[in-house]
Design an enzyme around this catalytic site. Sequence first.
Site, PDB file in Angstrom:
ATOM      1  N   TYR A 189       0.826  -1.203   0.000  1.00  0.00           N
ATOM      2  CA  TYR A 189       0.000   0.000   0.000  1.00  0.00           C
ATOM      3  C   TYR A 189       0.863   1.257   0.000  1.00  0.00           C
ATOM      4  O   TYR A 189       0.649   2.180  -0.793  1.00  0.00           O
ATOM      5  CB  TYR A 189      -0.923  -0.010   1.214  1.00  0.00           C
ATOM      6  CG  TYR A 189      -1.889   1.147   1.279  1.00  0.00           C
ATOM      7  CD1 TYR A 189      -3.084   1.116   0.569  1.00  0.00           C
ATOM      8  CD2 TYR A 189      -1.616   2.283   2.041  1.00  0.00           C
ATOM      9  CE1 TYR A 189      -3.985   2.177   0.621  1.00  0.00           C
ATOM     10  CE2 TYR A 189      -2.494   3.344   2.094  1.00  0.00           C
ATOM     11  CZ  TYR A 189      -3.679   3.286   1.384  1.00  0.00           C
ATOM     12  OH  TYR A 189      -4.551   4.344   1.429  1.00  0.00           O
ATOM     13  N   THR A 194     -13.665   5.472   7.186  1.00  0.00           N
ATOM     14  CA  THR A 194     -14.396   4.769   6.135  1.00  0.00           C
ATOM     15  C   THR A 194     -14.345   3.274   6.432  1.00  0.00           C
ATOM     16  O   THR A 194     -13.537   2.822   7.251  1.00  0.00           O
ATOM     17  CB  THR A 194     -13.766   5.014   4.755  1.00  0.00           C
ATOM     18  OG1 THR A 194     -12.449   4.432   4.737  1.00  0.00           O
ATOM     19  CG2 THR A 194     -13.674   6.501   4.428  1.00  0.00           C
ATOM     20  N   LYS A 207       1.074   4.041  -3.047  1.00  0.00           N
ATOM     21  CA  LYS A 207       0.713   5.441  -2.822  1.00  0.00           C
ATOM     22  C   LYS A 207       1.917   6.357  -3.022  1.00  0.00           C
ATOM     23  O   LYS A 207       1.783   7.483  -3.514  1.00  0.00           O
ATOM     24  CB  LYS A 207       0.132   5.614  -1.421  1.00  0.00           C
ATOM     25  CG  LYS A 207      -1.219   4.925  -1.219  1.00  0.00           C
ATOM     26  CD  LYS A 207      -2.282   5.474  -2.149  1.00  0.00           C
ATOM     27  CE  LYS A 207      -3.655   4.895  -1.847  1.00  0.00           C
ATOM     28  NZ  LYS A 207      -4.711   5.418  -2.739  1.00  0.00           N
TER      29      LYS A 207
END
Length: 230
Positions: free
Chosen positions: A134, A169, A138
Site C-alpha cells: 500500500y 471509512t 501510494k
Amino acid sequence: MKRLLVAGAQGGIGAACVNAARAAGAQVFEADRDTYDVTVSAGADAAVARAAEALNGLDCIVHAVGMSGRRLGDGPVDECSDEAWHEVHRVDLDSVFYLLRAGLRQLSGSGGSIVVIGSALASTLDEDFLTAAYASAKGALVPLVRSAAFTGAPKGVRVNIVAAGLVDTPMAARAMTDPAIQDRMPRLMPLGARACSPDEIADTALWLLSDASSRTTGAVVPVDGGWHLR
C-alpha cells in the site's frame, strides 16, 4: 467545476466527493468497479468516454479508487505476500495511470482538473501501518502525478493529489476499531486527535477542482490532521 467524473464513486471518499460536487451544482458521472473497472486500460478509457458523452463534455476527474491489502497479506516487507503486492499495485497504482492517461487525452484542448486521492503513508512510517504494498503504491503516485501535471500544464490541465491521513471509512475499520491505535491518535494526528471524515477529504478535492486553485498543479496537499509532520 461543471462536469465531473468520479471513479470509485461508491467508496467512502468517492461518495463524499459525489455528494459535495452535486451540492455545489456540478453534474456528476459516477463510475465504480460494477460499471467501469478502471484497473484495466479499457475500463478507464470507457469511463472517461462515457462520462464525456453523458455530460456533453468533461471538466474534472476524481480518482478515488483504492484498497487495503491486509486481508491478502500486506504488511512489512519481509511479511508481505505476493498476492497483496500485485493486487494492491493493480488497484491503487495501475488504475491511476490508466485514468490519468485517458483523462489527459480527453481534457487536453479544453483544459480541466484531475484530483487523485493519495495517502499520508506515501511519505511517513509507523509501526502500526507498515504496509509495503500500500505505502509503495501510494508513494509512486507522487512522481506519476507530477509527470501528468508537467504534461498537462501547457494544455490547461491541472493534476494534484490529496494525501489523506486515517479516514473514517469502511476500508479503515481495523484502525478505527483498534483501541491501541485510537489511544495513539493524539500523536498520529495531533490536529484534533481524530480521524478525518470523508467530507473533509472531499472538500479539499473540490477546492483543487475549482477555479480557486487555478494556479496549483503537481501538488501533494495533506489532509491528515498533522500526520505528515511526524
